[in-house]
Design an enzyme around this catalytic site. Structure first.
Site, PDB file in Angstrom:
ATOM      1  N   CYS A 132       0.845  -1.190   0.000  1.00 43.03           N
ATOM      2  CA  CYS A 132       0.000   0.000   0.000  1.00 43.03           C
ATOM      3  C   CYS A 132       0.878   1.235   0.000  1.00 43.03           C
ATOM      4  O   CYS A 132       1.889   1.283   0.711  1.00 43.03           O
ATOM      5  CB  CYS A 132      -0.898  -0.019   1.235  1.00 43.03           C
ATOM      6  SG  CYS A 132      -2.037   1.368   1.335  1.00 43.03           S
ATOM      7  N   HIS A 174      -9.072  -4.082  -2.143  1.00 46.52           N
ATOM      8  CA  HIS A 174      -8.084  -3.340  -1.346  1.00 46.52           C
ATOM      9  C   HIS A 174      -8.501  -1.869  -1.231  1.00 46.52           C
ATOM     10  O   HIS A 174      -8.518  -1.306  -0.127  1.00 46.52           O
ATOM     11  CB  HIS A 174      -6.710  -3.470  -2.015  1.00 46.52           C
ATOM     12  CG  HIS A 174      -5.630  -2.680  -1.362  1.00 46.52           C
ATOM     13  ND1 HIS A 174      -4.605  -3.270  -0.660  1.00 46.52           N
ATOM     14  CD2 HIS A 174      -5.389  -1.342  -1.316  1.00 46.52           C
ATOM     15  CE1 HIS A 174      -3.796  -2.326  -0.198  1.00 46.52           C
ATOM     16  NE2 HIS A 174      -4.247  -1.146  -0.595  1.00 46.52           N
ATOM     17  N   GLU A 175      -8.841  -1.260  -2.357  1.00 41.99           N
ATOM     18  CA  GLU A 175      -9.223   0.158  -2.345  1.00 41.99           C
ATOM     19  C   GLU A 175     -10.563   0.360  -1.639  1.00 41.99           C
ATOM     20  O   GLU A 175     -10.746   1.334  -0.910  1.00 41.99           O
ATOM     21  CB  GLU A 175      -9.262   0.729  -3.769  1.00 41.99           C
ATOM     22  CG  GLU A 175      -7.955   0.637  -4.541  1.00 41.99           C
ATOM     23  CD  GLU A 175      -6.737   1.199  -3.824  1.00 41.99           C
ATOM     24  OE1 GLU A 175      -6.888   2.087  -2.956  1.00 41.99           O
ATOM     25  OE2 GLU A 175      -5.620   0.745  -4.124  1.00 41.99           O
ATOM     26  N   HIS A 234     -10.209   0.757   2.015  1.00 40.79           N
ATOM     27  CA  HIS A 234      -9.786   2.097   2.451  1.00 40.79           C
ATOM     28  C   HIS A 234     -10.987   2.987   2.769  1.00 40.79           C
ATOM     29  O   HIS A 234     -10.912   3.840   3.655  1.00 40.79           O
ATOM     30  CB  HIS A 234      -8.951   2.791   1.367  1.00 40.79           C
ATOM     31  CG  HIS A 234      -7.505   2.435   1.381  1.00 40.79           C
ATOM     32  ND1 HIS A 234      -6.674   2.712   2.436  1.00 40.79           N
ATOM     33  CD2 HIS A 234      -6.730   1.834   0.443  1.00 40.79           C
ATOM     34  CE1 HIS A 234      -5.449   2.301   2.157  1.00 40.79           C
ATOM     35  NE2 HIS A 234      -5.456   1.754   0.953  1.00 40.79           N
TER      36      HIS A 234
END
Length: 179
Positions: free
Chosen positions: A102, A144-145, A148
């Protein structure tokens, strides 16, 4: 206005742990500029994705920009795509582990379990609702995003400390596996 490179905040910044706000007006000039800035920032950082909270702008917006680079030599090539107010509406039962890093957690890689395929909905930068099935590496980037946007980092998903390595060790693995 020209795209601006934005500073990427690092682990420890409280914005990375917050739930991001819904984007109310996609056509707002500030949001459109943020999209351009995120695309420029992820390209300059040699990343494959970046979420708005990573530049201290807590909106439900991220860029998926898969392309081969030294960290991901086998990544598929795709146009950088803004995904606004995204949702995962379905997923495969198959879970696959893959190494993730990241831009906000430099120097560390973790083996992260993710769904191999996901069905997603998001609004593009033009205000159009998009529905897609994503698989493999692009599905991993999206998940993954997406994390966030809820204040979750990849290190939270690593199942064991034994599944964490340095960026240097990861590069050695990549080099060994591409020869």
């Amino acid at each position: 206005m020209n795209p601006e490179l934005l500073p990427i905040i690092q682990l420890g910044n409280p914005t990375l742990r917050q739930k991001a706000a819904w984007v109310e007006n996609i056509h707002d000039a500030t949001i459109q500029q943020l999209i351009d800035d995120l695309i420029a920032t992820v390209a300059k950082a040699n990343g494959v994705g970046i979420a708005s909270p990573q530049v201290a702008q807590s909106y439900r917006l991220f860029i998926v920009a898969s392309r081969p680079n030294p960290r991901y030599p086998h990544a598929p090539e795709m146009e950088p795509t803004a995904m606004i107010n995204p949702k995962i509406v379905g997923h495969s039962t198959e879970i696959v582990e893959g190494w993730e890093g990241c831009l906000s957690v430099p120097g560390i890689r973790g083996l992260v379990p993710r769904h191999q395929a996901i069905e997603v909905e998001y609004t593009d930068r033009y205000g159009n609702l998009q529905k897609q099935t994503l698989t493999d590496f692009v599905a991993r980037i999206f998940q993954h995003e997406f994390d966030h946007l809820d204040g979750v980092l990849f290190i939270d998903r690593v199942e064991s400390n034994l599944n964490t390595i340095t960026e240097e060790e990861y590069q050695e693995l990549v080099t060994k596996n591409t020869k």
